[in-house]
Write a protein that holds these residues in place. Structure first.
Motif, short mmCIF file in Angstrom:
data_model
loop_
_atom_site.label_atom_id
_atom_site.label_comp_id
_atom_site.label_asym_id
_atom_site.label_seq_id
_atom_site.Cartn_x
_atom_site.Cartn_y
_atom_site.Cartn_z
N TYR A 1 0.83 -1.20 0.00
CA TYR A 1 0.00 0.00 0.00
C TYR A 1 0.86 1.26 0.00
O TYR A 1 0.57 2.23 -0.70
N LEU A 2 1.95 1.23 0.76
CA LEU A 2 2.86 2.38 0.76
C LEU A 2 3.45 2.61 -0.64
O LEU A 2 3.62 3.76 -1.06
N GLY A 3 3.75 1.55 -1.34
CA GLY A 3 4.21 1.67 -2.72
C GLY A 3 3.17 2.35 -3.59
O GLY A 3 3.47 3.27 -4.35
N LEU A 4 1.95 1.92 -3.45
CA LEU A 4 0.86 2.53 -4.20
C LEU A 4 0.70 4.01 -3.85
O LEU A 4 0.51 4.85 -4.73
N ARG A 5 0.80 4.32 -2.57
CA ARG A 5 0.70 5.72 -2.13
C ARG A 5 1.79 6.57 -2.78
O ARG A 5 1.57 7.71 -3.15
N ARG A 6 2.96 5.99 -2.91
CA ARG A 6 4.04 6.70 -3.58
C ARG A 6 3.65 7.01 -5.03
O ARG A 6 3.85 8.11 -5.53
N GLY A 7 3.09 6.03 -5.69
CA GLY A 7 2.64 6.25 -7.06
C GLY A 7 1.59 7.34 -7.15
O GLY A 7 1.66 8.22 -8.00
N ILE A 8 0.64 7.29 -6.25
CA ILE A 8 -0.43 8.29 -6.25
C ILE A 8 0.11 9.70 -6.04
O ILE A 8 -0.17 10.62 -6.81
N ARG A 9 0.95 9.85 -5.01
CA ARG A 9 1.50 11.18 -4.74
C ARG A 9 2.37 11.68 -5.89
O ARG A 9 2.38 12.87 -6.20
N GLY A 10 3.09 10.78 -6.53
CA GLY A 10 3.93 11.16 -7.66
C GLY A 10 3.10 11.73 -8.81
O GLY A 10 3.42 12.78 -9.35
N GLU A 11 2.04 11.02 -9.13
CA GLU A 11 1.19 11.49 -10.24
C GLU A 11 0.46 12.78 -9.88
O GLU A 11 0.33 13.68 -10.71
N GLU A 12 -0.01 12.87 -8.65
CA GLU A 12 -0.69 14.10 -8.22
C GLU A 12 0.24 15.30 -8.36
O GLU A 12 -0.14 16.36 -8.87
N ALA A 13 1.48 15.13 -7.90
CA ALA A 13 2.45 16.23 -7.96
C ALA A 13 2.72 16.61 -9.41
O ALA A 13 2.81 17.79 -9.75
N TRP A 14 2.82 15.59 -10.27
CA TRP A 14 3.07 15.89 -11.68
C TRP A 14 1.93 16.71 -12.27
O TRP A 14 2.14 17.70 -12.97
N LEU A 15 0.72 16.30 -11.96
CA LEU A 15 -0.44 16.99 -12.53
C LEU A 15 -0.57 18.42 -12.00
O LEU A 15 -0.93 19.33 -12.75
N GLU A 16 -0.25 18.61 -10.73
CA GLU A 16 -0.27 19.98 -10.20
C GLU A 16 0.77 20.84 -10.91
O GLU A 16 0.52 21.99 -11.25
N TRP A 17 1.95 20.25 -11.11
CA TRP A 17 2.98 20.98 -11.84
C TRP A 17 2.50 21.35 -13.23
O TRP A 17 2.70 22.47 -13.69
N SER A 18 1.83 20.42 -13.89
CA SER A 18 1.42 20.69 -15.27
C SER A 18 0.43 21.85 -15.35
O SER A 18 0.44 22.62 -16.29
N LYS A 19 -0.40 21.96 -14.32
CA LYS A 19 -1.33 23.11 -14.29
C LYS A 19 -0.58 24.43 -14.18
O LYS A 19 -0.86 25.39 -14.90
N GLU A 20 0.37 24.44 -13.27
CA GLU A 20 1.23 25.63 -13.10
C GLU A 20 1.92 25.97 -14.42
O GLU A 20 1.92 27.12 -14.86
N ALA A 21 2.48 24.94 -15.06
CA ALA A 21 3.24 25.15 -16.29
C ALA A 21 2.34 25.69 -17.41
O ALA A 21 2.69 26.66 -18.08
N LEU A 22 1.18 25.05 -17.57
CA LEU A 22 0.28 25.46 -18.65
C LEU A 22 -0.23 26.88 -18.44
O LEU A 22 -0.37 27.64 -19.39
N ALA A 23 -0.49 27.23 -17.19
CA ALA A 23 -0.96 28.58 -16.90
C ALA A 23 0.07 29.62 -17.34
O ALA A 23 -0.27 30.65 -17.92
N ILE A 24 1.32 29.33 -17.08
CA ILE A 24 2.38 30.27 -17.45
C ILE A 24 2.58 30.33 -18.96
O ILE A 24 2.72 31.40 -19.54
N ILE A 25 2.56 29.17 -19.61
CA ILE A 25 2.76 29.14 -21.06
C ILE A 25 1.60 29.81 -21.79
O ILE A 25 1.79 30.52 -22.77
N GLN A 26 0.40 29.59 -21.27
CA GLN A 26 -0.80 30.20 -21.87
C GLN A 26 -0.70 31.71 -21.96
O GLN A 26 -1.18 32.33 -22.91
N LYS A 27 -0.09 32.32 -20.97
CA LYS A 27 -0.01 33.77 -20.92
C LYS A 27 0.81 34.41 -22.04
O LYS A 27 0.76 35.61 -22.24
N LYS A 28 1.61 33.59 -22.72
CA LYS A 28 2.45 34.14 -23.80
C LYS A 28 1.62 34.52 -25.03
O LYS A 28 0.85 33.73 -25.52
#
Lengths: 192, 192
Positions: free
Chosen positions: A165-192
DNA sequence: ACCCACATGTAATGTGTTACATGATTTT
DNA sequence: AAAATCATGTAACACATTACATGTGGGT
């Protein structure tokens, strides 16, 4: 005797499909085919391998004495070779578990290279590369969350399942963090 | 003609130190040695390579016509070979940037394998493996944060630097997520 | 007929690591 | 004097991918 000092190069002691296979087989004896299926699920998320590589590696591990094989005939299906971990194999697995790998796992992420060369192309190229990956990561995250609620949430877990389960939690948190980053990134790129 | 279907295996179009080198060199012409230094910093966080591999790859890229070389004599130091990206190389880099890599980057994380085999050893072994990695990740995170505040925070960024900053942000979020996970994991393991 | 799942492999190629090798200059 | 930095490479090996290869049985 003339040769200078720059010798203390890297030393990644990881590099071990071997130990991933020993781990998977320590759960239950299986064939190479079974392993290549299983490895697409839980354990394989953290250590990927093709079926060809698995077959080769199993053969090596058997020669080395860390695995034993038994050929099992099946009705209407090809014979299968069922591998199990030997006492020596288990010893090796436990030994490996205590030795410290000094390096953090290496990353090879093509999208990040594309980012660093982003100014060479239209921002739309980068935006769409991020969005495509984000979609795939979202799919994976959904799968993880489903596994979590189906097999782990609100249940009393054995020690073994607890670690899974801890392994799975690691996977979940990893993907969540990636997706949050992608929102930040897209917001900045969109502004150009 | 008799052979069956299971042929549509993986096809990771990534696999490209090549493009990481092209990207790094598109910034400024450099020698293999310079690259192996630089690659420990920004871009190298996302695509690792040893100096031997870099030298070999640079030679290949030159043969292929994607790089040009110029030997530069230096006072008191060995000559160096300064590589630059050719027009063909830049074309290739741009081409690569638009093609979609269908796979998410593979993960090879030995610690996660250890987790899955955790029940075979004393919980202290696992706890200490996690703590050791956490310490290294914290060091890396601190380095990233320092780079952020020194070179990016509160500054107007060119498009190129903006993309670099997004790469850094990815690194920061990745390490943060890992460390949060490790707290969760240690809390659960401690309770045993 | 065609495709999919089952089941295991070989051969060729490509990527990446470890060890070895050299040699001048600068710092401790 | 020892060690580190600069600078480039070769050779041998290990790990990983791609393509090829075979053959049965069940579903559409």
């Amino acid at each position: 005797m003339g040769y200078a000092a720059g010798v203390n190069e890297k030393e990644s002691s990881s590099m071990s499909l071997k130990h991933a296979l020993l781990t998977a087989l320590s759960g239950k004896p299986q064939s190479g085919y079974d392993l290549s299926r299983e490895i697409e699920g839980s354990i394989g998320f953290f250590w990927n391998a093709s079926h060809q590589q698995i077959y080769q590696e199993l053969a090596k591990l058997e020669t080395q004495g860390w695995l034993g094989v038994r050929e099992v005939a099946q009705a209407g299906k090809p014979d299968k070779k069922v591998y199990r971990v030997t006492a020596a194999g288990l010893r090796e697995l436990k030994r490996w578990m205590t030795d410290d790998d000094p390096d953090l796992p290496p990353i090879k992420d093509g999208l990040m290279i594309k980012l660093f060369a982003g100014h060479l192309v239209d921002p739309d190229v980068i935006r769409s590369a991020i969005e495509t990956q984000a979609a795939r990561r979202q799919v994976r995250l959904n799968r993880f969350r489903e596994i979590e609620s189906r097999f782990f949430a609100g249940q009393t877990l054995s020690l073994e399942r607890q670690y899974q389960y801890l392994g799975l939690r690691r996977g979940i948190r990893g993907e969540e963090a990636w997706l949050e980053w992608s929102k930040e990134a897209l917001a900045i790129i969109q502004k150009k």
